[in-house]
Design a protein around this motif. Structure first.
Motif, PDB file in Angstrom:
ATOM      1  N   GLY A 141       1.219  -0.968  -0.025  1.00  0.00           N
ATOM      2  CA  GLY A 141      -0.129   0.189   0.272  1.00  0.00           C
ATOM      3  C   GLY A 141       1.094   1.337  -0.160  1.00  0.00           C
ATOM      4  O   GLY A 141       2.006   0.594   0.160  1.00  0.00           O
ATOM      5  N   ALA A 142       0.259   2.193  -0.140  1.00  0.00           N
ATOM      6  CA  ALA A 142       1.135   3.545  -0.421  1.00  0.00           C
ATOM      7  C   ALA A 142       0.282   5.269   0.223  1.00  0.00           C
ATOM      8  O   ALA A 142      -0.956   5.055   0.272  1.00  0.00           O
ATOM      9  N   THR A 189      -5.775  -6.567   1.905  1.00  0.00           N
ATOM     10  CA  THR A 189      -5.829  -6.344   0.501  1.00  0.00           C
ATOM     11  C   THR A 189      -4.691  -4.924  -0.110  1.00  0.00           C
ATOM     12  O   THR A 189      -5.469  -4.060   0.688  1.00  0.00           O
ATOM     13  N   PRO A 190      -4.291  -5.620  -1.302  1.00  0.00           N
ATOM     14  CA  PRO A 190      -2.707  -4.452  -1.447  1.00  0.00           C
ATOM     15  C   PRO A 190      -4.035  -3.046  -2.140  1.00  0.00           C
ATOM     16  O   PRO A 190      -4.661  -3.384  -3.261  1.00  0.00           O
ATOM     17  N   GLY A 191      -3.478  -2.230  -2.287  1.00  0.00           N
ATOM     18  CA  GLY A 191      -4.045  -0.771  -2.343  1.00  0.00           C
ATOM     19  C   GLY A 191      -3.321   0.339  -3.152  1.00  0.00           C
ATOM     20  O   GLY A 191      -3.591   1.019  -4.003  1.00  0.00           O
ATOM     21  N   VAL A 192      -1.834  -0.215  -3.509  1.00  0.00           N
ATOM     22  CA  VAL A 192      -1.300   0.791  -4.402  1.00  0.00           C
ATOM     23  C   VAL A 192      -0.976   0.975  -5.962  1.00  0.00           C
ATOM     24  O   VAL A 192      -1.558   1.082  -6.586  1.00  0.00           O
ATOM     25  N   VAL A 193      -1.707  -0.640  -6.630  1.00  0.00           N
ATOM     26  CA  VAL A 193      -1.671  -0.460  -7.346  1.00  0.00           C
ATOM     27  C   VAL A 193      -3.308   0.264  -7.746  1.00  0.00           C
ATOM     28  O   VAL A 193      -3.534   1.295  -9.118  1.00  0.00           O
ATOM     29  N   MET A 245      -2.382   4.535  -7.571  1.00  0.00           N
ATOM     30  CA  MET A 245      -2.226   4.364  -9.172  1.00  0.00           C
ATOM     31  C   MET A 245      -2.554   4.315 -10.265  1.00  0.00           C
ATOM     32  O   MET A 245      -2.662   5.776 -10.419  1.00  0.00           O
ATOM     33  N   TRP A 246      -3.191   3.648 -10.506  1.00  0.00           N
ATOM     34  CA  TRP A 246      -4.692   3.495 -11.211  1.00  0.00           C
ATOM     35  C   TRP A 246      -5.627   4.822 -11.855  1.00  0.00           C
ATOM     36  O   TRP A 246      -5.538   5.596 -12.938  1.00  0.00           O
ATOM     37  N   GLU A 247      -6.105   4.951 -10.712  1.00  0.00           N
ATOM     38  CA  GLU A 247      -7.009   6.431  -9.968  1.00  0.00           C
ATOM     39  C   GLU A 247      -5.864   7.461 -10.206  1.00  0.00           C
ATOM     40  O   GLU A 247      -6.295   8.450 -10.684  1.00  0.00           O
ATOM     41  N   ALA A 248      -5.424   7.733  -9.525  1.00  0.00           N
ATOM     42  CA  ALA A 248      -3.757   9.121 -10.014  1.00  0.00           C
ATOM     43  C   ALA A 248      -3.518   8.996 -11.442  1.00  0.00           C
ATOM     44  O   ALA A 248      -3.568  10.149 -12.326  1.00  0.00           O
ATOM     45  N   ILE A 300      -0.829  -6.019 -15.648  1.00  0.00           N
ATOM     46  CA  ILE A 300      -1.291  -4.888 -15.290  1.00  0.00           C
ATOM     47  C   ILE A 300      -0.934  -3.821 -16.297  1.00  0.00           C
ATOM     48  O   ILE A 300      -1.866  -2.943 -16.917  1.00  0.00           O
ATOM     49  N   ALA A 301      -0.110  -3.851 -16.975  1.00  0.00           N
ATOM     50  CA  ALA A 301       0.339  -2.814 -18.133  1.00  0.00           C
ATOM     51  C   ALA A 301      -1.065  -3.169 -19.294  1.00  0.00           C
ATOM     52  O   ALA A 301      -1.468  -2.219 -19.960  1.00  0.00           O
ATOM     53  N   ALA A 302      -1.405  -4.185 -20.038  1.00  0.00           N
ATOM     54  CA  ALA A 302      -2.143  -4.700 -20.411  1.00  0.00           C
ATOM     55  C   ALA A 302      -3.616  -4.101 -20.427  1.00  0.00           C
ATOM     56  O   ALA A 302      -4.538  -3.490 -20.505  1.00  0.00           O
TER      57      ALA A 302
END
Length: 577
Positions: A83-84, A136-140, A143-146, A226-228
């Motif tokens: 997370g971040a 539950t991981p949050g960083v991805v 980052m997607w929303e930002a 994730i990239a795709a």
């Protein structure tokens, strides 16, 4: 521009980018004519961020690339399965956003998550190295929303540097090598033991060493998904399934994390918490991290005293700062939790009159010992209890300024070191749920930071952005360090603002802090000479290794001035388009 402890075994791409940066410095000087900058805990990660900025990317674009690389090269500290918290300043509009990518407890988690069969709290190692500790991981998702709001380059392009390193290999940095060698559990864990250890002919295992090359094809596959597919490439499908399987089938204390938890996770854009300090406005993250509020309480208390007149790092200055920290940490432990579950008296805790009364509790001639929580205006004492919330010091921080003047200050973590020691999709899984209180209630009252389904554990992460009286960007900074993060950042801001130090000098300054217990002094530092005086003031001193990871960037009249903490393996790279 300062380059700190750059390993001679960088990847070819990173080495080329560093040569370009050195050439730019030779042409334009140390700070003048620099348009953008990255300060991070890894030369490979800094190079990835610069690669994105060179291509015209935004600060958020670069942050995504930096985090993707850090997940690979600094897995003991942060990663995409963690997370971040991200602060973002938009130069054009003046907007300051606070993105919360903190992990959440599974919906099946209960307040007794970290109690043993005897009803007593588990020891930390047993709680940490388990499936129960994984949130539950949050960083991805964050980052997607930002990126949807502030991204410039295509999402997929941001993962190219990390994919390249994962497939071609990266050189193991000194800090990672040391962390692997001293970890008592890692070599016994499935998956992780095969990745971090080499098998000898006699069947024994040895940890990979500094400078050795590691490849991570599983992580490259995760990044490609994730990239795709965007965030869905992480929260749905094979990656999410692999993480859930690792948690639910953990060798010790399997957890309840499910695909439904992944599907339900949301990053939250919150309002940054800001307060005046001297002639500046200091901004940080609000709860569920305690970092911003506690930092601003420390500064608000100390604003009542002349720290500049006390002199840098004198016994008097150390005493007053330590006493202010005691008071703020007492409030932190008592009042702060996930604001979606508990009512945090945020405005009352930062009330200037309240902080003045707290400042009046400081005695120049004697430590107060153990500080008690105060009673902020309109706060009913006794609604909550402090609880037992252990934290460990393995996290990362990076600061970025892009060519448009936008800024990111981001702190990221898997807790740990090495999180829960479980590995899936080429990533270390977090153990952030151990940031909750192990004790759900005290004296019949709920602890503010108790485990609840879907709740975010309290953190100490303290990303900071500072503005001047005209709302111009002044500096971005933050640090890893568990609950000590707050003290590291507070002391560095005081060095920058009150003692008028440059970024490099402030970041390298010896550490001291008091988390409402012993006054901790950095081992081997010049501060050890002050111990007799501080003991006369009643302080109980503990001399210990205090490994921060401060990475900051300041805007000066001569241009951008950045620094990387000499206690870690990071660096600063700058450039211009």
């Amino acid at each position: 521009m300062k380059f700190t402890r750059i390993a001679p075994t960088l990847s070819a791409a990173a080495a080329l980018l560093l040569l370009v940066a050195v050439a730019a410095i030779a042409l334009f000087g140390r700070t003048g004519a620099q348009a953008f900058m990255v300060a991070s805990a890894s030369p490979d990660a800094s190079a990835a961020g610069i690669e994105i900025l060179e291509a015209g990317g935004s600060a958020v674009d670069a942050a995504i690339a930096v985090q993707a690389v850090l997940s690979l090269v600094e897995p003991e500290s942060s990663g995409l399965a963690g997370g971040a918290f991200l602060l973002h300043y938009d130069k054009r509009t003046g907007a300051l956003d606070a993105w919360d990518g903190r992990e959440t407890a599974p919906m099946a988690a209960q307040p007794e998550l970290f109690l043993g069969d005897d009803g007593q709290p588990l020891d930390f190692l047993s709680a940490m190295v388990s499936g129960r500790s994984v949130g539950t991981p949050g960083v991805v998702r964050m980052m997607w929303e930002a990126h949807r709001e502030y991204g410039v380059l295509d999402w997929a392009d941001l993962f190219v540097p990390a994919i390249r390193l994962a497939e071609d290999g990266f050189a193991v940095a000194p800090k990672l090598a040391q962390a692997i060698a001293r970890d008592p559990v890692l070599k016994q864990m499935p998956v992780a033991q095969d990745y971090f250890f080499r098998r000898a002919a006699d069947g024994t295992r040895r940890p990979v060493g500094e400078g050795e090359m590691l490849t991570n094809p599983d992580y490259a596959a995760t990044l490609r998904a994730i990239a795709a597919q965007g965030a869905d490439g992480f929260y749905k499908g094979a990656v999410a399934e692999a993480i859930v399987d690792a948690v639910q089938n953990a060798p010790a204390r399997p957890g309840t994390l499910s695909l439904d938890d992944f599907a339900a996770y949301q990053a939250v854009k919150r309002e940054a918490v800001c307060a005046p300090y001297r002639r500046y406005r200091v901004c940080s993250m609000p709860p569920p991290t305690s970092g911003g509020l506690t930092l601003l309480q420390i500064l608000g208390i100390l604003e009542n005293y002349d720290l500049a007149g006390m002199g840098p790092m004198t016994a008097t200055a150390v005493h007053f700062i330590a006493e202010a920290e005691k008071l703020a940490y007492a409030d932190r432990d008592f009042y702060i939790g996930d604001p979606d579950f508990v009512e945090v008296p945020q405005a009352a805790m930062l009330d200037r009159a309240y902080l003045k009364t707290r400042a009046e509790e400081i005695d120049a001639s004697r430590t107060m010992g153990k500080a008690l929580p105060g009673v902020p205006p309109a706060q009913i004492r006794g609604e909550w209890r402090a609880g037992l919330s252990p934290e460990r010091a393995s996290t990362t921080h990076f600061s970025i300024v892009d060519g448009r003047g936008n800024v990111v200050s981001m702190t990221s973590s898997v807790e740990g070191p090495f999180g829960a020691h479980l590995m899936a999709g080429g990533m270390m899984l977090n153990n952030q749920l151990t940031d909750f209180s192990f004790v759900p209630e005290e004296d019949g009252r709920m602890v503010a930071n108790a485990v609840q389904p879907g709740k975010r554990p309290r953190s100490s992460m303290t990303p900071v952005i500072v503005f001047d009286a005209d709302d111009n960007f002044v500096l971005a900074i933050g640090s890893p360090g568990g609950p000590r993060i707050i003290g590291y950042v507070a002391k560095t801001l005081i060095a920058l603002i009150d003692w008028e130090m440059g970024m490099e000098e402030a970041v390298a300054l010896p550490h001291f802090l008091d988390r409402n217990g012993a006054l901790e002094i950095e081992e081997g530092s010049t501060l050890e000479a002050l111990i007799p005086v501080l003991e006369q003031l009643g302080h109980r001193i503990e001399v210990r290794t205090l490994t921060s990871g401060l990475h900051g960037i300041a805007a000066t009249a001569q241009g951008l001035d950045g620094a990387a903490d000499p206690r870690r393996d990071g660096n600063v790279i700058s450039g211009q388009r």
